[in-house]
Enzyme design. Structure first.
Site, PDB file in Angstrom:
ATOM      1  N   HIS A   1      12.255 -18.311   9.841  1.00 20.18           N
ATOM      2  CA  HIS A   1      11.780 -17.167  10.621  1.00 20.18           C
ATOM      3  C   HIS A   1      11.338 -16.075   9.642  1.00 20.18           C
ATOM      4  CE1 HIS A   1      11.375 -14.420  13.953  1.00 20.18           C
ATOM      5  NE2 HIS A   1      12.013 -13.518  13.231  1.00 20.18           N
TER       6      HIS A   1
ATOM      7  N   ASP B   1      15.698 -17.638  17.488  1.00 20.22           N
ATOM      8  CA  ASP B   1      15.737 -16.987  16.175  1.00 20.22           C
ATOM      9  C   ASP B   1      17.137 -16.494  15.826  1.00 20.22           C
ATOM     10  OD1 ASP B   1      13.050 -17.499  15.813  1.00 20.22           O
ATOM     11  OD2 ASP B   1      12.449 -15.618  16.743  1.00 20.22           O
TER      12      ASP B   1
HETATM   13  C1  GRF Z   1       5.847 -18.887   9.188  1.00 15.35           C
HETATM   14  O1  GRF Z   1       5.655 -17.522   8.965  1.00 15.35           O
HETATM   15  C2  GRF Z   1       7.240 -19.157   9.685  1.00 15.35           C
HETATM   16  O2  GRF Z   1       8.189 -18.275   9.167  1.00 15.35           O
HETATM   17  C3  GRF Z   1       7.097 -18.964  11.166  1.00 15.35           C
HETATM   18  O3  GRF Z   1       5.837 -19.467  11.485  1.00 15.35           O
HETATM   19  C4  GRF Z   1       4.984 -19.396  10.345  1.00 15.35           C
HETATM   20  C5  GRF Z   1       4.497 -20.784  10.090  1.00 15.35           C
HETATM   21  O4  GRF Z   1       3.526 -20.820   9.078  1.00 15.35           O
HETATM   22  N1  GRF Z   1       8.176 -19.598  11.879  1.00 15.35           N
HETATM   23  P1  GRF Z   1       3.002 -22.216   8.539  1.00 15.35           P
HETATM   24  O5  GRF Z   1       2.483 -22.983   9.766  1.00 15.35           O
HETATM   25  O6  GRF Z   1       4.140 -22.919   7.895  1.00 15.35           O
HETATM   26  O7  GRF Z   1       1.905 -21.879   7.602  1.00 15.35           O
END
Ligand code: GRF
Length: 215
Positions: free
Chosen positions: A109, A145
């Site tokens: 998160h 979360d």
């Molecule tokens: C990341 O910022 C993660 O923390 C959140 O969703 C985003 C996913 O990014 N849960 P990616 O698809 O891994 O580039």
């Protein structure tokens, strides 16, 4: 060999960071499948390009969330994974699903939980005027979360930051944090007791937090 299943909905940069760590650090583990809830997810194409198996369990194909989650669990369980890794999987998961993968369902998160659960974390961090922001890898619990925190990465908030600049700094820290936390999980080094996680036998320099000084 330990097996990982990754669930994603979008870009897949965390999945790619984990795949790169697996390759470069020669983990005794492999990504058995990358599963998306929508066929357009950019992360699927990225996974396929990296030679990883992919699957789609489309949310819109099911009227009820329970049925979607049952189909998703079937697809996951076919791989008998040691870790189910949520990497930008944009679905709230029901209690039965979370319970089924208790202790092996990880999420990342983009905030220092318990601050800023939910969406738009970078905008809210800027609005809140915090000096430190970051990312959290945690075991998934019943609440969204939330759940026992495995590791956190902190980054400074700079005076000139806008949402994009801050998001990019946090994302870079996510790409270090998620492989680190997942490796600990796969190596059986995490002890989960109630709401708390401890890292067994930390090596010199190893800690459940990372600090990314961007200056
Ligand atoms: C990341 O910022 C993660 O923390 C959140 O969703 C985003 C996913 O990014 N849960 P990616 O698809 O891994 O580039």
């Amino acid at each position: 060999m330990k097996k990982i299943v990754v669930l994603l909905s979008g870009r897949g940069s965390n999945m790619a960071a984990i795949a790169a760590a697996l390759r470069e650090e020669r983990w005794p583990a492999s990504i058995a499948c990358v599963i998306a809830d929508r066929p357009q997810a950019q992360g699927l194409a990225r996974a396929a390009q990296a030679g990883l198996a992919t699957a789609v369990v489309e949310r819109s194909a099911f009227a009820r969330r329970d049925d979607f989650e049952r189909a998703l669990a079937e697809t996951i369980d076919a791989h008998r994974p040691d870790a189910v890794v949520l990497a930008g999987f944009m679905r709230v998961l029901g209690a039965a699903f979370v319970e089924r993968y208790h202790g092996r369902l990880l999420n990342i998160h983009p905030s220092l939980l318990p601050a800023f659960p939910g969406l738009d974390t970078h905008r809210r961090a800027l609005q809140g005027g915090v000096a430190v922001h970051g990312a959290t890898v945690h075991y998934v619990g019943a609440e969204v979360d939330a759940g026992p925190i495995i590791a956190q990465a902190a980054v400074p908030v700079m005076p000139e930051d806008d949402e994009d600049a801050l998001a990019a700094r946090v994302l870079a820290s996510e790409h270090r944090l998620y492989p680190m936390a997942l490796r600990w999980h796969l190596d059986g080094r995490l002890r989960l007791q109630g709401t708390r996680v401890t890292l067994a036998d930390p090596r010199p320099g190893e800690a459940r937090w990372l600090w990314n000084d961007a200056r």
